[in-house]
Design a protein around this motif. Structure first.
Motif, PDB file in Angstrom:
ATOM      1  N   TYR A 805       0.806  -1.215   0.000  1.00  0.00           N
ATOM      2  CA  TYR A 805       0.000   0.000   0.000  1.00  0.00           C
ATOM      3  C   TYR A 805       0.842   1.269   0.000  1.00  0.00           C
ATOM      4  CZ  TYR A 805      -3.840  -3.200   0.671  1.00  0.00           C
ATOM      5  OH  TYR A 805      -4.741  -4.212   0.497  1.00  0.00           O
ATOM      6  N   PRO A 806       1.966   1.319   0.722  1.00  0.00           N
ATOM      7  CA  PRO A 806       2.833   2.512   0.571  1.00  0.00           C
ATOM      8  C   PRO A 806       3.337   2.690  -0.868  1.00  0.00           C
ATOM      9  CG  PRO A 806       3.399   1.343   2.567  1.00  0.00           C
ATOM     10  CD  PRO A 806       2.422   0.486   1.852  1.00  0.00           C
ATOM     11  N   VAL A 807       3.660   1.580  -1.550  1.00  0.00           N
ATOM     12  CA  VAL A 807       4.113   1.710  -2.940  1.00  0.00           C
ATOM     13  C   VAL A 807       2.973   2.210  -3.821  1.00  0.00           C
ATOM     14  CG1 VAL A 807       5.009   0.454  -4.928  1.00  0.00           C
ATOM     15  CG2 VAL A 807       5.900  -0.030  -2.663  1.00  0.00           C
ATOM     16  N   LEU A 808       1.752   1.711  -3.601  1.00  0.00           N
ATOM     17  CA  LEU A 808       0.610   2.215  -4.365  1.00  0.00           C
ATOM     18  C   LEU A 808       0.390   3.698  -4.110  1.00  0.00           C
ATOM     19  CD1 LEU A 808      -2.172  -0.541  -4.219  1.00  0.00           C
ATOM     20  CD2 LEU A 808      -0.729   0.106  -6.137  1.00  0.00           C
ATOM     21  N   MET A 809       0.533   4.106  -2.830  1.00  0.00           N
ATOM     22  CA  MET A 809       0.388   5.530  -2.518  1.00  0.00           C
ATOM     23  C   MET A 809       1.456   6.355  -3.231  1.00  0.00           C
ATOM     24  SD  MET A 809      -2.299   5.899  -0.766  1.00  0.00           S
ATOM     25  CE  MET A 809      -2.038   7.602  -0.291  1.00  0.00           C
ATOM     26  N   TRP A 810       2.669   5.801  -3.300  1.00  0.00           N
ATOM     27  CA  TRP A 810       3.736   6.513  -4.010  1.00  0.00           C
ATOM     28  C   TRP A 810       3.395   6.632  -5.501  1.00  0.00           C
ATOM     29  CZ3 TRP A 810       8.675   4.307  -6.367  1.00  0.00           C
ATOM     30  CH2 TRP A 810       9.505   5.348  -6.815  1.00  0.00           C
ATOM     31  N   SER A 811       2.794   5.572  -6.074  1.00  0.00           N
ATOM     32  CA  SER A 811       2.416   5.645  -7.486  1.00  0.00           C
ATOM     33  C   SER A 811       1.354   6.717  -7.708  1.00  0.00           C
ATOM     34  CB  SER A 811       1.920   4.279  -7.969  1.00  0.00           C
ATOM     35  OG  SER A 811       0.629   3.995  -7.477  1.00  0.00           O
ATOM     36  N   ILE A 812       0.403   6.826  -6.772  1.00  0.00           N
ATOM     37  CA  ILE A 812      -0.630   7.856  -6.910  1.00  0.00           C
ATOM     38  C   ILE A 812      -0.010   9.241  -6.769  1.00  0.00           C
ATOM     39  CG2 ILE A 812      -2.733   8.780  -5.860  1.00  0.00           C
ATOM     40  CD1 ILE A 812      -3.475   5.912  -5.136  1.00  0.00           C
ATOM     41  N   TYR A 813       0.959   9.364  -5.887  1.00  0.00           N
ATOM     42  CA  TYR A 813       1.659  10.651  -5.754  1.00  0.00           C
ATOM     43  C   TYR A 813       2.358  11.021  -7.065  1.00  0.00           C
ATOM     44  CZ  TYR A 813       5.448  13.866  -4.707  1.00  0.00           C
ATOM     45  OH  TYR A 813       6.329  14.915  -4.734  1.00  0.00           O
ATOM     46  N   LEU A 814       3.068  10.041  -7.650  1.00  0.00           N
ATOM     47  CA  LEU A 814       3.733  10.298  -8.930  1.00  0.00           C
ATOM     48  C   LEU A 814       2.726  10.676 -10.008  1.00  0.00           C
ATOM     49  CD1 LEU A 814       6.350   7.396  -9.057  1.00  0.00           C
ATOM     50  CD2 LEU A 814       6.814   9.816  -8.666  1.00  0.00           C
ATOM     51  N   LEU A 815       1.547  10.050  -9.979  1.00  0.00           N
ATOM     52  CA  LEU A 815       0.510  10.342 -10.962  1.00  0.00           C
ATOM     53  C   LEU A 815       0.031  11.783 -10.840  1.00  0.00           C
ATOM     54  CD1 LEU A 815      -1.694   9.551 -13.062  1.00  0.00           C
ATOM     55  CD2 LEU A 815      -3.067   8.743 -11.125  1.00  0.00           C
ATOM     56  N   LEU A 816      -0.283  12.201  -9.633  1.00  0.00           N
ATOM     57  CA  LEU A 816      -0.863  13.531  -9.438  1.00  0.00           C
ATOM     58  C   LEU A 816       0.180  14.638  -9.492  1.00  0.00           C
ATOM     59  CD1 LEU A 816      -3.422  12.692  -6.602  1.00  0.00           C
ATOM     60  CD2 LEU A 816      -3.811  12.837  -9.070  1.00  0.00           C
ATOM     61  N   ALA A 817       1.411  14.312  -9.099  1.00  0.00           N
ATOM     62  CA  ALA A 817       2.453  15.343  -9.091  1.00  0.00           C
ATOM     63  C   ALA A 817       3.174  15.447 -10.427  1.00  0.00           C
ATOM     64  CB  ALA A 817       3.466  15.030  -7.991  1.00  0.00           C
ATOM     65  N   GLY A 824       4.223  11.189 -13.549  1.00  0.00           N
ATOM     66  CA  GLY A 824       3.290  11.071 -14.666  1.00  0.00           C
ATOM     67  C   GLY A 824       2.626   9.714 -14.692  1.00  0.00           C
ATOM     68  N   GLY A 825       1.656   9.567 -15.579  1.00  0.00           N
ATOM     69  CA  GLY A 825       0.864   8.350 -15.621  1.00  0.00           C
ATOM     70  C   GLY A 825       1.670   7.117 -15.970  1.00  0.00           C
ATOM     71  N   PHE A 826       2.630   7.237 -16.871  1.00  0.00           N
ATOM     72  CA  PHE A 826       3.392   6.067 -17.286  1.00  0.00           C
ATOM     73  C   PHE A 826       4.275   5.566 -16.149  1.00  0.00           C
ATOM     74  CE2 PHE A 826       6.972   3.991 -19.469  1.00  0.00           C
ATOM     75  CZ  PHE A 826       6.278   3.042 -20.197  1.00  0.00           C
ATOM     76  N   ALA A 827       5.053   6.476 -15.549  1.00  0.00           N
ATOM     77  CA  ALA A 827       5.924   6.074 -14.442  1.00  0.00           C
ATOM     78  C   ALA A 827       5.097   5.578 -13.268  1.00  0.00           C
ATOM     79  CB  ALA A 827       6.815   7.244 -14.020  1.00  0.00           C
ATOM     80  N   ALA A 828       3.995   6.252 -12.977  1.00  0.00           N
ATOM     81  CA  ALA A 828       3.156   5.826 -11.857  1.00  0.00           C
ATOM     82  C   ALA A 828       2.562   4.446 -12.108  1.00  0.00           C
ATOM     83  CB  ALA A 828       2.040   6.847 -11.630  1.00  0.00           C
ATOM     84  N   GLY A 829       2.139   4.186 -13.327  1.00  0.00           N
ATOM     85  CA  GLY A 829       1.602   2.870 -13.653  1.00  0.00           C
ATOM     86  C   GLY A 829       2.646   1.781 -13.492  1.00  0.00           C
ATOM     87  N   LEU A 830       3.894   2.062 -13.874  1.00  0.00           N
ATOM     88  CA  LEU A 830       4.957   1.076 -13.684  1.00  0.00           C
ATOM     89  C   LEU A 830       5.212   0.806 -12.209  1.00  0.00           C
ATOM     90  CD1 LEU A 830       7.532   2.162 -16.412  1.00  0.00           C
ATOM     91  CD2 LEU A 830       6.025   0.184 -16.451  1.00  0.00           C
ATOM     92  N   VAL A 831       5.170   1.850 -11.387  1.00  0.00           N
ATOM     93  CA  VAL A 831       5.361   1.657  -9.948  1.00  0.00           C
ATOM     94  C   VAL A 831       4.240   0.793  -9.374  1.00  0.00           C
ATOM     95  CG1 VAL A 831       5.388   2.847  -7.712  1.00  0.00           C
ATOM     96  CG2 VAL A 831       6.708   3.764  -9.625  1.00  0.00           C
TER      97      VAL A 831
END
Length: 969
Positions: A805-817, A824-831
Motif C-alpha cells: 500500500y505505501p508503494v501504491l500511494m507513491w504511485s498515486i503521488y507520482l501520478l498527481l504530481a 506522470g501516468g506512465f511512471a506511476a503505472g509502472l510503480v
C-alpha cells in the motif's frame, strides 16, 4: 441511412428497400431540378475545408458530365433498390449488410462523379472498390463469389494505386488538387504525360478494359441487382467518367490516343466475340458489357466534340438498356431457377411483358431505331466519318465490326431466353412479383421514349462536348439525319450482324465450355501463383523463427541505409565539434556500461546476461540523471526493472545456459557486426546535433509548457498535452501488446471463463474476510494456504503486504504530481505494476488475484476510454481535441489548488500501464506457473505409475547413514 440499414432491414425485412430508395430518389429529384442551370452551361459548386494543413477540401462541382452521371447513378439506383424488395426474401442471410453496402455505394458514386478535389475523388474511387468487394461476395459460403470478389478487389486496387501516383504527380505539377484547376493547368510535359498514363491505368482497370477485362465476367457471381447497378450503370462507368473528364485537357498528350483507341477497340471486339459464345444469359450480358465499355472509351477518349457528344449519349443509353437486361435475367433466374439459354423455352408466352421488355432493351443494345442506343450509335458513326476525326481509317472498321457482333449477340440473348424449343423440356415458371416485371419495363420504356426525345438532351450534352473539342459541333442527336454515310454504315452493320448471327446459329462458332478460362484470367492466376510462391520462398528464407537472423536483417538494413548516408554525406569529420563529457562521472558511467555490455555478450548463462543487460539500462538512467533529466531517469529505471522481471519470469521455462554453440569464426563475425552497428549509431548521435538547420523544438518550451499546458514538468506536458495524439497512439500499441501477451495464455474461451471464475471466488473470499474481520479465526494471509510447500515464505509475504500500500500511494503521488514534478501516468503505472509484482512473487497467482481482483481488459479499456474521453470532453466545451483546461481554486485550509484537465488523460495512461503489467503477470507469471505445475505432475506420474497404491516407509538400517546431499536437499 446506409449505416442504419441493417436495423431497418431487421425490422421490416425486404420491404425496407422501399425506404432505402428514398435518398437516391431525392438525389434524382434534386439533379432534375438543376436542369435549367446545366442547360445554360453553368455549374453548381460546394466546398468546405477538411484537412486544412494538407490543403484537402470537400469540394464538389456539378457540371454537365457530373449532372448526367448523377442522373444515371440515382435513377438506376432507385429502381434497383425497389427491384431488390421483390428479388430477396426476408430471411436472406446478411440482407441488412447487403442493403447498407448497396445504398452506401450509391452515395459513394454520387460523391465520385461530383468531386472537384482529386484526393477526395480517389477516396470515393477506393470506396467503390471496397463496397463492390463486399457486394460481389455477398454470399460468403459461395467459393465462386469469394474468388470473384477477391479478383475484382485485386485488379481494381492495383489500378487505384497507379491512379493515386498519377493524382499526386498532376496535383504537384499544377500546385493544386482541385480537378478543375489541374485540367486547366498549362502545357503538358513529361511529368504530365506520366501522370495521365497512370490515371488511365486506374480508369481502364475499373472499366474492365483489356488486359483487365476478365474480372467483370467473374463478378457475375454477385446477386443480379448488383450486376445491374455496379456492372452496368455505376461502378464500371467510373472509369468511363474519368476518361470523359480528362479527355478535353489531355487528349493531346503523347500516348493518350494510342492507349485509348487501341485498348478500347480491342476490348470492343474481344468482349463481343466472347459474348457470342456464351450459354449463360448473365455471362452473355457481362461480356457484352465489356465490349460496350471499350466502345465508350473510344468515343469519350477520342478528343473531338462530335465523339464526346456520341460518347456521353451512348453512356446514358447503355446504363438504361444494360441495367434493364440484367434485371430481366434476374427475373428469369428467379422464376425458373436457371439462366442457361439451352434449357429455357416458351417464356414469351408465359411472361409476355418481360419478353417485350427484353426485346426493346435488346434493340437499343443492338443500335436499332427508334431506341436511344440507335441515336448514340448514329452519332458515333457521324463523329468518325467527319473531317478531322483522329485515326478514323482504323477506328471506324472496328466500330462497325463490333456493332455487328453486338447485334448478333443481342439476337442470341432474345432468342435464347424466349424462343420455343421443341427438343427441350418445358420450363417451369414460378410467377414473378409485379415489381420484378415493372422495374425492367420502366427502364425499357425510358430507352424507348428517349430515342425520339433525344433532342431534349442535346442542349446540356453539347455544353459538355464543347469542353472537349472545338465548339462547332457538327453532330446532332436525333433519329433521322437524312440519307447520309452514317445511315449507310448502320444498314451495312445490320446486314453484317445478321450474317454473323446466322453463322453462330449454324454452329460455325464454338460455344464456351463450362470452366473455360480466357487468356486474361489465366494470366491473372499465373501472376497470383507466382506472387504466392515468391512470398513463401522469401518468408521461408528470412522468417524461420531465428532471432539472430531476424535481428541481423534489421541491423543490416540499418547499416545499409544509415551507414550509407553517413558515408555519402560528404561530412568534414575533423571539423565537427567534439565534446566527450561534461564531467568525470559521465565517463565513469560510460565505461561501466560498456564493460557490462561486453561481459553480457560473452556470458554463457541466461540469467547473468539478463542482469548485465539490465545494468546497461540502469547506467543509461544514471546518464539521464547526470544530464538533468530526472523524468527520463525515473522512467528508464522502472522500465529496466520491469524488463528484468519479465525476462526472469520467462527464463523459468528455459535452460540456464545458452544453447548456441557458435564457433570462433561465427562469434567473431557477430562481434564485428555488432561493433559496426555501434559505430554507425554513435556516428549518427555525433552528427545529428551538428546537422541542425532549424531552431530547436525545445526553444521557449519551458514557458509555453506552463502557459499552454498548465504544468512545470515539460516532459509530462509534452506527453499529455502538446503531443497527446502521439501518446494516444502509444496507448494503442500498449493495448496491442497486452492483447498479444494475453493470447499466450488465454488461447481459448475456457481459459478466459476459468480466469473470471477464479476472480469471482477471490472477490467472495475478500468479502467474507471483511465480514470476519476481528474474529479470532481470521487469517491475515488467506491466500497463502494455496501455495505448495516449499514455495511460500511468510516473511516475504508479510513484507510484501506491508510495502504494497505505501508503494501504491507513491504511485498515486507520482501520478498527481507528474504535471509539475518528475512522474506522470506512465511512471506511476509502472510503480503500481511493481507493487503487484511484489505480491505475485510473495504469494503466487492467488495472491496476485487477491491484490487485483479484476480482469486486465477492464483496466485497459477504462484507461483508453478516459484518455479518449478527455479529448471528447474538450470538444464538447468548445475547445480542440485533447486540449488542456486548467484553473486555480482557493479552498479553505488547503489554500490554492491547481486543477488541470490533462490529469484525466494521465489517469487513463496509468490504468493502461497497470492493465499491461497485470496481463504480463497473469500470463508470463501465473500462466507459466500453471504449466510448470502440470509438467511436475506429469513427471511424478511417469516416475511412479502406481502412485495411487499405498506406500510403506521402511526405516533404513542403523548402519547406513543418510546421504549428506539428500539431507541438505
Amino acid at each position: 441511412l446506409a449505416v442504419v440499414a441493417p436495423l431497418v432491414m431487421a425490422r421490416l425485412g425486404a420491404r425496407a428497400f422501399w425506404i432505402l430508395a428514398v435518398p437516391p430518389a431525392l438525389t434524382a429529384g434534386w439533379a432534375a431540378s438543376q436542369y435549367p442551370v446545366i442547360a445554360a452551361g453553368r455549374s453548381v459548386t460546394e466546398s468546405a475545408s477538411w484537412v486544412s494543413s494538407l490543403g484537402v477540401e470537400l469540394a464538389f462541382r456539378l457540371d454537365t458530365l457530373g449532372w448526367l452521371m448523377t442522373l444515371v447513378v440515382s435513377v438506376v439506383g432507385v429502381l434497383v433498390l425497389v427491384y431488390c424488395s421483390a428479388y430477396f426474401d426476408d430471411d436472406e442471410p446478411g440482407l441488412g449488410r447487403f442493403a447498407g453496402c448497396l445504398l452506401a455505394f450509391a452515395g459513394v458514386m454520387f460523391g465520385l462523379v461530383t468531386s472537384d478535389d482529386m484526393l477526395i475523388l480517389y477516396i470515393f474511387w477506393e470506396l467503390t472498390t471496397v463496397l463492390s468487394y463486399l457486394l460481389i461476395g455477398h454470399r460468403p459460403e459461395s467459393r465462386a463469389g469469394r474468388s470473384a470478389a477477391m479478383q475484382a478487389l485485386v485488379v481494381t486496387t492495383f489500378g487505384g494505386l497507379a491512379m493515386l501516383i498519377g493524382i499526386i504527380l498532376l496535383g504537384e505539377q499544377a500546385g493544386s488538387y482541385r480537378l478543375s484547376v489541374v485540367l486547366a493547368h498549362g502545357e503538358p510535359d513529361t511529368v504530365t504525360a506520366v501522370g495521365v498514363a497512370l490515371l488511365l491505368i486506374g480508369a481502364l482497370s475499373k472499366s474492365a478494359l483489356v488486359p483487365f477485362h476478365f474480372w467483370l465476367p467473374g463478378a457475375m457471381a454477385a446477386p443480379t441487382p448488383v450486376s445491374a447497378y455496379l456492372h452496368a450503370a455505376a461502378m464500371v462507368k467510373a472509369g468511363i467518367y474519368l476518361v470523359a473528364r480528362l479527355s478535353g485537357a489531355y487528349s493531346g498528350v503523347p500516348g493518350w490516343l494510342p492507349i485509348v483507341l487501341i485498348l478500347g477497340g480491342t476490348t470492343m471486339l474481344v468482349g463481343a466475340a466472347a459474348a457470342l459464345r456464351q450459354t449463360d444469359l448473365k455471362q452473355l450480358l457481362a461480356y457484352g458489357t465489356v465490349s460496350q465499355l471499350g466502345f465508350l472509351v473510344v468515343l469519350t477518349g477520342a478528343g473531338t466534340s462530335d465523339a464526346a457528344l456520341a460518347g456521353i449519349t451512348m453512356l446514358f443509353a447503355h446504363s438504361l438498356f444494360k441495367a434493364c437486361l440484367f434485371l430481366v435475367v434476374g427475373t428469369i433466374d428467379h422464376a425458373t431457377g436457371t439462366r442457361d439459354l439451352r434449357r429455357l423455352t416458351g417464356l414469351r408466352h408465359k411472361m409476355p411483358l418481360l419478353f417485350v421488355t427484353a426485346v426493346v432493351a435488346a434493340m437499343s443494345m443492338a443500335g436499332l431505331p427508334p431506341m436511344l442506343g440507335f441515336v448514340g450509335k448514329e452519332a458515333a458513326y457521324g463523329a468518325f466519318t467527319a473531317a478531322g476525326s483522329p485515326y478514323s481509317w482504323m477506328v471506324l472498321p472496328v466500330l462497325i465490326l463490333g456493332s455487328a457482333v453486338t447485334l448478333a449477340y443481342s439476337l442470341r440473348f432474345v432468342r435464347g431466353a424466349f424462343s420455343d424449343r421443341p427438343d427441350a423440356e418445358p420450363t417451369h415458371v414460378h410467377p414473378p412479383r409485379v415489381t420484378m416485371l415493372a422495374v425492367p419495363a420502366l427502364l425499357a420504356g425510358l430507352t424507348l421514349a428517349l430515342g425520339p426525345a433525344s433532342a431534349l438532351l442535346q442542349g446540356p450534352l453539347i455544353a459538355y462536348a464543347d469542353t472537349v473539342g472545338p465548339s462547332d459541333v457538327t453532330a446532332h442527336l436525333g433519329l433521322w439525319h437524312g440519307l447520309n454515310l452514317a445511315l449507310g454504315l448502320s444498314v451495312f452493320t445490320w446486314a453484317l450482324g445478321l450474317g454473323i448471327d446466322a453463322a453462330s446459329r449454324g454452329r460455325l462458332l464454338p460455344t464456351a465450355t463450362d470452366g473455360e478460362v480466357g487468356l486474361g484470367e489465366a494470366s491473372y492466376r499465373a501472376v497470383m501463383r507466382f506472387l504466392d510462391r515468391v512470398s513463401l520462398e522469401v518468408t521461408g528464407a528470412i522468417q524461420r523463427g531465428s532471432l539472430p537472423l531476424s535481428l541481423g536483417l534489421i541491423l543490416a538494413v540499418f547499416l545499409a541505409l544509415s551507414g550509407g548516408s553517413l558515408l555519402t554525406a560528404g561530412l568534414d569529420w575533423p571539423a565537427l565539434p567534439m565534446r566527450v563529457a561534461d564531467n568525470g562521472a559521465q565517463l565513469v558511467v560510460a565505461v561501466l556500461v560498456g564493460l557490462a555490455a561486453i561481459v553480457a555478450a560473452r556470458s554463457r548463462r541466461r540469467l547473468r546476461a539478463v542482469l548485465l543487460v539490465g545494468a546497461t539500462g540502469y547506467g543509461c538512467a544514471y546518464l539521464f540523471l547526470l544530464h538533468g533529466a530526472p523524468d527520463l531517469a525515473l522512467t528508464q529505471i522502472l522500465v529496466e526493472t520491469v524488463s528484468i522481471i519479465v525476462f526472469v519470469l520467462v527464463l523459468r521455462r528455459m535452460s540456464s545456459r545458452f544453447s548456441d554453440d557458435a564457433g570462433r569464426a561465427k562469434r567473431g563475425m557477430r562481434a564485428g557486426f555488432g561493433v559496426l552497428v555501434g559505430i554507425v549509431f554513435a556516428g549518427l548521435a555525433y552528427v545529428a546535433p551538428t546537422a541542425r538547420t532549424a531552431p530547436r523544438a525545445s526553444t521557449g518550451m519551458a514557458q509555453s509548457a506552463y502557459d499552454f499546458g498548465g504544468g512545470a514538468n515539460i516532459v509530462n506536458v509534452i506527453l499529455v498535452d502538446m503531443r497527446a495524439w502521439d501518446t494516444m497512439g502509444e496507448l494503442s500499441v500498449v493495448l496491442a501488446a497486452a492483447t498479444g501477451i494475453a493470447s499466450l495464455v488465454f488461447l481459448n474461451e475456457e481459459n478466459v471463463a476459468g480466469a473470471r471464475r477464479k476472480l469471482d471466488e477471490v472477490r467472495s473470499r475478500l468479502n467474507r474476510a471483511g465480514e470476519l474481520r476481528g474474529r479470532a479465526d481470521q487469517r491475515w494471509l488467506p491466500e497463502a494456504a494455496g501455495l505448495a510447500p516449499g514455495r511460500s515464505s511468510v516473511i516475504l509475504q508479510v513484507v510484501a503486504r506491508l510495502a504494497f500500500y505505501p508503494v501504491l500511494m507513491w504511485s498515486i503521488y507520482l501520478l498527481l504530481a507528474g504535471h509539475n514534478l518528475p512522474g506522470g501516468g506512465f511512471a506511476a503505472g509502472l510503480v503500481a505494476g511493481l507493487a503487484l509484482t511484489m505480491r505475485y512473487l510473495a504469494g503466487g497467482r492467488d495472491e496476485l488475484r487477491a491484490a487485483a481482483p479484476v480482469m486486465p481488459g477492464l483496466l485497459l479499456g477504462t484507461g483508453l476510454f478516459l484518455s479518449a474521453g478527455n479529448g471528447l470532453g474538450s470538444i464538447l466545451v468548445g475547445g480542440q481535441a485533447l486540449q488542456t483546461w486548467h484553473a486555480y481554486v482557493d479552498l479553505p485550509l488547503l489554500g490554492e489548488l491547481h486543477l488541470v484537465s490533462s490529469v484525466i488523460f494521465d489517469i487513463g495512461v496509468y490504468l493502461v500501464v497497470i492493465g499491461l503489467m497485470l496481463d504480463v503477470l497473469r500470463s508470463l507469471g501465473g500462466g507459466l506457473d500453471r504449466e510448470i505445475e502440470q509438467d511436475d505432475e506429469h513427471e511424478d506420474d511417469d516416475a511412479d505409475p502406481d502412485f495411487d497404491a499405498p506406500v510403506t516407509l521402511t526405516p533404513a538400517p542403523s548402519s547406513q547413514q543418510p546421504p549428506e546431499q539428500g539431507m541438505s536437499s
